[in-house]
Design a protein around this motif. Structure first.
Motif, PDB file in Angstrom:
ATOM      1  N   VAL A  92       0.798  -1.039  -0.064  1.00 40.37           N
ATOM      2  CA  VAL A  92       0.083  -0.129  -0.036  1.00 40.37           C
ATOM      3  C   VAL A  92       0.768   1.238   0.006  1.00 40.37           C
ATOM      4  O   VAL A  92       0.711   2.131  -0.781  1.00 40.37           O
ATOM      5  CB  VAL A  92      -0.931  -0.063   1.224  1.00 40.37           C
ATOM      6  CG1 VAL A  92      -1.720   1.370   1.254  1.00 40.37           C
ATOM      7  CG2 VAL A  92      -1.861  -1.076   0.907  1.00 40.37           C
ATOM      8  N   LYS A  93       2.013   1.385   0.896  1.00 42.41           N
ATOM      9  CA  LYS A  93       2.619   2.464   0.782  1.00 42.41           C
ATOM     10  C   LYS A  93       3.433   2.713  -0.513  1.00 42.41           C
ATOM     11  O   LYS A  93       3.510   4.106  -0.989  1.00 42.41           O
ATOM     12  CB  LYS A  93       4.000   2.126   1.698  1.00 42.41           C
ATOM     13  CG  LYS A  93       5.211   3.092   1.902  1.00 42.41           C
ATOM     14  CD  LYS A  93       6.214   2.635   3.086  1.00 42.41           C
ATOM     15  CE  LYS A  93       7.082   3.812   3.230  1.00 42.41           C
ATOM     16  NZ  LYS A  93       8.170   3.529   4.037  1.00 42.41           N
TER      17      LYS A  93
ATOM     18  N   VAL B 297       0.592   4.513  -2.465  1.00 47.62           N
ATOM     19  CA  VAL B 297       0.013   5.703  -2.066  1.00 47.62           C
ATOM     20  C   VAL B 297       1.545   6.678  -2.581  1.00 47.62           C
ATOM     21  O   VAL B 297       0.964   7.815  -2.939  1.00 47.62           O
ATOM     22  CB  VAL B 297       0.155   5.679  -0.475  1.00 47.62           C
ATOM     23  CG1 VAL B 297       0.375   7.112   0.033  1.00 47.62           C
ATOM     24  CG2 VAL B 297      -0.789   5.075   0.108  1.00 47.62           C
TER      25      VAL B 297
ATOM     26  N   ASN C  81      -3.014  10.580   0.056  1.00 52.11           N
ATOM     27  CA  ASN C  81      -3.050  10.177   1.400  1.00 52.11           C
ATOM     28  C   ASN C  81      -3.334   8.922   1.742  1.00 52.11           C
ATOM     29  O   ASN C  81      -4.351   8.323   1.272  1.00 52.11           O
ATOM     30  CB  ASN C  81      -3.807  11.301   1.966  1.00 52.11           C
ATOM     31  CG  ASN C  81      -3.696  11.509   3.266  1.00 52.11           C
ATOM     32  OD1 ASN C  81      -3.940  10.413   4.229  1.00 52.11           O
ATOM     33  ND2 ASN C  81      -3.532  12.478   3.962  1.00 52.11           N
ATOM     34  N   TYR C  82      -2.679   8.465   2.782  1.00 52.76           N
ATOM     35  CA  TYR C  82      -3.066   6.901   3.130  1.00 52.76           C
ATOM     36  C   TYR C  82      -4.299   6.778   3.508  1.00 52.76           C
ATOM     37  O   TYR C  82      -5.127   5.947   3.282  1.00 52.76           O
ATOM     38  CB  TYR C  82      -1.932   6.429   4.192  1.00 52.76           C
ATOM     39  CG  TYR C  82      -2.611   5.182   4.807  1.00 52.76           C
ATOM     40  CD1 TYR C  82      -2.142   3.881   3.889  1.00 52.76           C
ATOM     41  CD2 TYR C  82      -3.008   4.894   5.962  1.00 52.76           C
ATOM     42  CE1 TYR C  82      -2.700   2.761   4.690  1.00 52.76           C
ATOM     43  CE2 TYR C  82      -3.633   3.874   6.556  1.00 52.76           C
ATOM     44  CZ  TYR C  82      -3.224   2.616   5.798  1.00 52.76           C
ATOM     45  OH  TYR C  82      -3.497   1.494   6.305  1.00 52.76           O
TER      46      TYR C  82
ATOM     47  N   LYS D  82      -7.398   4.616   2.364  1.00 51.42           N
ATOM     48  CA  LYS D  82      -8.085   3.601   3.145  1.00 51.42           C
ATOM     49  C   LYS D  82      -9.641   3.870   3.069  1.00 51.42           C
ATOM     50  O   LYS D  82     -10.575   2.823   3.237  1.00 51.42           O
ATOM     51  CB  LYS D  82      -7.642   3.779   4.650  1.00 51.42           C
ATOM     52  CG  LYS D  82      -8.201   2.990   5.639  1.00 51.42           C
ATOM     53  CD  LYS D  82      -7.478   3.112   7.174  1.00 51.42           C
ATOM     54  CE  LYS D  82      -8.143   2.386   8.085  1.00 51.42           C
ATOM     55  NZ  LYS D  82      -7.489   2.588   9.392  1.00 51.42           N
TER      56      LYS D  82
END
Length: 105
Positions: free
Chosen positions: A26-27, A30, A36-37, A41
Motif C-alpha cells: 500500500v505504501k 500511496v 494520502n493513506y 483507506k
C-alpha cells in the motif's frame, strides 16, 4: 496541511483495485500516486462495503435478458404447437387423398 485534490471515481477505482490485487505494498501505491493513506483507506472501505450491493444488483441488461428469454420460451411453445397442427393437417390431407382415390369421398 490539508490536501484539497479532487480525484475522479475512475482514478479511485483504479487505485483501490491495485490495493485489492495485493501485488504491491500500500505504501508503494500511496507514494506512486501521491495520495494520502487515509484517503485510500476510506476509498477501499467504501468499495468493500458496497460490494454486496454491486454484485446483487439487477441491471437493465439483466431485465432485458429475462424478458427476451421469456419471449423466446413463448415463441418455442407456439412453434411446437404450429408444428403439431401442420402434422395433423398433413395427415388429414393424406387421408382425404386416399379416400378420394378409393372412391369413398
Amino acid at each position: 496541511m490539508k490536501n484539497n485534490k479532487k480525484y475522479t471515481p475512475e482514478f479511485k477505482t483504479k487505485v483501490v483495485l491495485e490495493v485489492l490485487e495485493g501485488k504491491r505494498l500500500v505504501k508503494e501505491i500511496v507514494n506512486e500516486y501521491e495520495i494520502n493513506y487515509s484517503s485510500l483507506k476510506s476509498w477501499k472501505k467504501e468499495v468493500v462495503n458496497n460490494m454486496p450491493n454491486l454484485l446483487g444488483r439487477t441491471t437493465e441488461v439483466d431485465i432485458q435478458l429475462k424478458e427476451t428469454q421469456k419471449l423466446n420460451k413463448n415463441l418455442e411453445k407456439q412453434l411446437e404447437k404450429t408444428k403439431l397442427e401442420m402434422d395433423f393437417l398433413k395427415r388429414k390431407r393424406f387421408l382425404i387423398k386416399l379416400l378420394q382415390k378409393s372412391g369413398r369421398v
